[in-house]
Design a protein around this motif. Structure first.
Motif, PDB file in Angstrom:
ATOM      1  N   GLY A 295       0.827  -1.204   0.000  1.00 34.07           N
ATOM      2  CA  GLY A 295       0.000   0.000   0.000  1.00 34.07           C
ATOM      3  C   GLY A 295       0.863   1.256   0.000  1.00 34.07           C
ATOM      4  N   GLU A 296       0.216   2.387   0.173  1.00 34.42           N
ATOM      5  CA  GLU A 296       0.922   3.670   0.208  1.00 34.42           C
ATOM      6  C   GLU A 296       0.524   4.455   1.442  1.00 34.42           C
ATOM      7  OE1 GLU A 296       0.015   5.731  -3.425  1.00 34.42           O
ATOM      8  OE2 GLU A 296       1.696   4.802  -4.470  1.00 34.42           O
ATOM      9  N   LEU A 297       1.469   5.257   1.938  1.00 36.46           N
ATOM     10  CA  LEU A 297       1.223   6.165   3.050  1.00 36.46           C
ATOM     11  C   LEU A 297       1.709   7.553   2.679  1.00 36.46           C
ATOM     12  CD1 LEU A 297       2.375   4.106   6.182  1.00 36.46           C
ATOM     13  CD2 LEU A 297       0.041   4.745   5.569  1.00 36.46           C
ATOM     14  N   ARG A 298       0.960   8.543   3.040  1.00 38.73           N
ATOM     15  CA  ARG A 298       1.375   9.933   2.844  1.00 38.73           C
ATOM     16  C   ARG A 298       2.037  10.372   4.146  1.00 38.73           C
ATOM     17  NH1 ARG A 298       2.676  13.488  -0.855  1.00 38.73           N
ATOM     18  NH2 ARG A 298       1.900  15.578  -0.461  1.00 38.73           N
ATOM     19  N   ILE A 299       3.316  10.715   4.080  1.00 32.36           N
ATOM     20  CA  ILE A 299       4.131  11.022   5.251  1.00 32.36           C
ATOM     21  C   ILE A 299       4.531  12.496   5.256  1.00 32.36           C
ATOM     22  CG2 ILE A 299       6.255  10.445   6.501  1.00 32.36           C
ATOM     23  CD1 ILE A 299       4.352   8.087   6.353  1.00 32.36           C
ATOM     24  N   SER A 300       4.432  13.120   6.430  1.00 28.27           N
ATOM     25  CA  SER A 300       4.942  14.480   6.635  1.00 28.27           C
ATOM     26  C   SER A 300       6.239  14.367   7.417  1.00 28.27           C
ATOM     27  CB  SER A 300       3.944  15.320   7.439  1.00 28.27           C
ATOM     28  OG  SER A 300       2.759  15.486   6.724  1.00 28.27           O
ATOM     29  N   TYR A 301       7.247  15.123   6.998  1.00 28.14           N
ATOM     30  CA  TYR A 301       8.539  15.052   7.689  1.00 28.14           C
ATOM     31  C   TYR A 301       9.215  16.412   7.666  1.00 28.14           C
ATOM     32  CZ  TYR A 301      10.697  14.976   3.066  1.00 28.14           C
ATOM     33  OH  TYR A 301      11.103  15.310   1.797  1.00 28.14           O
ATOM     34  N   ASP A 302      10.168  16.576   8.557  1.00 22.59           N
ATOM     35  CA  ASP A 302      10.964  17.793   8.625  1.00 22.59           C
ATOM     36  C   ASP A 302      12.239  17.534   7.829  1.00 22.59           C
ATOM     37  OD1 ASP A 302      12.249  20.148   9.296  1.00 22.59           O
ATOM     38  OD2 ASP A 302      12.828  19.442  11.286  1.00 22.59           O
ATOM     39  N   PRO A 303      12.471  18.270   6.734  1.00 16.20           N
ATOM     40  CA  PRO A 303      13.678  18.041   5.927  1.00 16.20           C
ATOM     41  C   PRO A 303      14.977  18.180   6.727  1.00 16.20           C
ATOM     42  CG  PRO A 303      12.137  19.429   4.731  1.00 16.20           C
ATOM     43  CD  PRO A 303      11.607  19.276   6.129  1.00 16.20           C
ATOM     44  N   ALA A 304      14.969  18.982   7.795  1.00 19.05           N
ATOM     45  CA  ALA A 304      16.157  19.130   8.638  1.00 19.05           C
ATOM     46  C   ALA A 304      16.277  17.985   9.646  1.00 19.05           C
ATOM     47  CB  ALA A 304      16.115  20.462   9.376  1.00 19.05           C
ATOM     48  N   ARG A 305      15.270  17.108   9.709  1.00 20.25           N
ATOM     49  CA  ARG A 305      15.242  15.922  10.564  1.00 20.25           C
ATOM     50  C   ARG A 305      15.363  16.243  12.050  1.00 20.25           C
ATOM     51  NH1 ARG A 305      18.378  11.438   6.835  1.00 20.25           N
ATOM     52  NH2 ARG A 305      17.300  12.026   4.934  1.00 20.25           N
ATOM     53  N   ARG A 306      14.729  17.335  12.471  1.00 21.46           N
ATOM     54  CA  ARG A 306      14.722  17.701  13.884  1.00 21.46           C
ATOM     55  C   ARG A 306      13.676  16.934  14.669  1.00 21.46           C
ATOM     56  NH1 ARG A 306      14.177  23.879  12.343  1.00 21.46           N
ATOM     57  NH2 ARG A 306      12.660  22.761  11.101  1.00 21.46           N
ATOM     58  N   VAL A 307      12.620  16.503  14.005  1.00 20.03           N
ATOM     59  CA  VAL A 307      11.547  15.745  14.655  1.00 20.03           C
ATOM     60  C   VAL A 307      11.229  14.514  13.819  1.00 20.03           C
ATOM     61  CG1 VAL A 307      10.507  17.700  15.853  1.00 20.03           C
ATOM     62  CG2 VAL A 307       9.782  17.161  13.540  1.00 20.03           C
ATOM     63  N   SER A 308      10.572  13.562  14.448  1.00 18.23           N
ATOM     64  CA  SER A 308      10.224  12.306  13.776  1.00 18.23           C
ATOM     65  C   SER A 308       9.172  12.527  12.698  1.00 18.23           C
ATOM     66  CB  SER A 308       9.672  11.308  14.791  1.00 18.23           C
ATOM     67  OG  SER A 308      10.600  11.074  15.808  1.00 18.23           O
ATOM     68  N   PRO A 309       9.255  11.768  11.630  1.00 12.74           N
ATOM     69  CA  PRO A 309       8.200  11.856  10.611  1.00 12.74           C
ATOM     70  C   PRO A 309       6.895  11.287  11.169  1.00 12.74           C
ATOM     71  CG  PRO A 309       9.777  10.131  10.060  1.00 12.74           C
ATOM     72  CD  PRO A 309      10.297  10.815  11.273  1.00 12.74           C
ATOM     73  N   THR A 310       5.802  11.699  10.577  1.00  9.82           N
ATOM     74  CA  THR A 310       4.496  11.214  11.014  1.00  9.82           C
ATOM     75  C   THR A 310       3.578  11.097   9.798  1.00  9.82           C
ATOM     76  OG1 THR A 310       2.686  11.577  12.579  1.00  9.82           O
ATOM     77  CG2 THR A 310       3.601  13.522  11.527  1.00  9.82           C
ATOM     78  N   VAL A 311       2.491  10.381   9.977  1.00  7.26           N
ATOM     79  CA  VAL A 311       1.509  10.257   8.907  1.00  7.26           C
ATOM     80  C   VAL A 311       0.859  11.622   8.727  1.00  7.26           C
ATOM     81  CG1 VAL A 311      -0.634   9.130   8.203  1.00  7.26           C
ATOM     82  CG2 VAL A 311       1.124   7.840   9.422  1.00  7.26           C
ATOM     83  N   GLU A 312       0.697  12.041   7.491  1.00  5.86           N
ATOM     84  CA  GLU A 312       0.148  13.359   7.194  1.00  5.86           C
ATOM     85  C   GLU A 312      -1.211  13.547   7.878  1.00  5.86           C
ATOM     86  OE1 GLU A 312       0.233  15.964   3.241  1.00  5.86           O
ATOM     87  OE2 GLU A 312      -1.168  14.293   3.117  1.00  5.86           O
ATOM     88  N   GLY A 313      -1.337  14.671   8.591  1.00  3.74           N
ATOM     89  CA  GLY A 313      -2.589  14.995   9.267  1.00  3.74           C
ATOM     90  C   GLY A 313      -2.815  14.249  10.571  1.00  3.74           C
ATOM     91  N   ASP A 314      -1.829  13.489  11.037  1.00  6.33           N
ATOM     92  CA  ASP A 314      -2.006  12.650  12.223  1.00  6.33           C
ATOM     93  C   ASP A 314      -1.431  13.279  13.487  1.00  6.33           C
ATOM     94  OD1 ASP A 314      -2.979  10.280  13.361  1.00  6.33           O
ATOM     95  OD2 ASP A 314      -0.988   9.381  13.338  1.00  6.33           O
ATOM     96  N   SER A 315      -0.821  14.442  13.398  1.00 10.91           N
ATOM     97  CA  SER A 315      -0.113  15.015  14.540  1.00 10.91           C
ATOM     98  C   SER A 315      -0.796  16.281  15.039  1.00 10.91           C
ATOM     99  CB  SER A 315       1.335  15.319  14.143  1.00 10.91           C
ATOM    100  OG  SER A 315       2.040  15.791  15.247  1.00 10.91           O
ATOM    101  N   SER A 316      -1.647  16.126  16.038  1.00 13.54           N
ATOM    102  CA  SER A 316      -2.309  17.276  16.654  1.00 13.54           C
ATOM    103  C   SER A 316      -1.804  17.425  18.083  1.00 13.54           C
ATOM    104  CB  SER A 316      -3.825  17.070  16.659  1.00 13.54           C
ATOM    105  OG  SER A 316      -4.432  18.083  17.415  1.00 13.54           O
ATOM    106  N   PRO A 317      -1.304  18.601  18.440  1.00 12.04           N
ATOM    107  CA  PRO A 317      -0.729  18.787  19.770  1.00 12.04           C
ATOM    108  C   PRO A 317      -1.749  19.042  20.873  1.00 12.04           C
ATOM    109  CG  PRO A 317      -0.521  20.804  18.522  1.00 12.04           C
ATOM    110  CD  PRO A 317      -1.122  19.771  17.595  1.00 12.04           C
ATOM    111  N   TRP A 318      -3.030  19.160  20.565  1.00 14.75           N
ATOM    112  CA  TRP A 318      -4.006  19.600  21.558  1.00 14.75           C
ATOM    113  C   TRP A 318      -4.193  18.626  22.712  1.00 14.75           C
ATOM    114  CZ3 TRP A 318      -4.297  24.425  21.382  1.00 14.75           C
ATOM    115  CH2 TRP A 318      -4.250  25.108  20.180  1.00 14.75           C
TER     116      TRP A 318
END
Length: 160
Positions: free
Chosen positions: A102-125
């Protein structure tokens, strides 16, 4: 992250030393947990400007079980990814997102300061609300202890 953990432990130790009494231990524990959640909130809120669609090469699931009466088990999924540019190479999630091939859409920081996560899955609230709650309770315990100490000294001075 290790430096931040050391600072949190030192802050909890200082809290315990200054607050004293029965509430000091629990206040220090709640404060440390609140500060760790604050770090988690910052990690979740950090912008991940890179987005990429990755193929899922392999999915490994592992059941983590707690011990004791009424134990709870949790399944963790580790995805080995095939992303353009080779990063990220893997991601771990607490629920199944895709199957092998399958496929996953991943969001990541190009500078690699934080871990990648699934797009839209990271809410800090959620983490932010829990951190605020724990820090408020820790502060209330410290304030209560200060009030108890003041009342005790007043009682001693009126007896004399």
């Amino acid at each position: 992250m290790a430096g931040g953990a050391v600072l949190i432990v030192l802050a909890a130790g200082l809290y315990f030393a200054l607050a004293a009494g029965s509430g000091a231990f629990f206040g220090a524990l709640l404060m440390a947990l609140g500060l760790f959640l604050t770090v988690q909130t910052a990690e979740e809120a950090t912008a991940r400007s890179g987005n990429v669609t990755c193929g899922v090469r392999e999915v490994e699931s592992k059941v983590l079980e707690s011990s004791g009466e009424g134990s709870i088990s949790k399944t963790v999924y580790r995805y080995t990814l095939d992303c353009p540019g080779g990063y990220p190479a893997e991601i771990t999630e607490g629920h199944q997102l895709a199957k092998k091939g399958g496929e996953l859409r991943i969001s990541y920081d190009p500078a690699r300061r934080v871990s990648p996560t699934v797009e839209g899955d990271s809410s800090p609230w959620g983490s932010a609300a829990a951190a605020v709650f724990l820090l408020v309770v820790a502060t209330a315990l410290a304030a209560r202890r200060g009030t108890d100490a003041h009342e005790t000294s007043e009682r001693k001075s009126t007896r004399a």
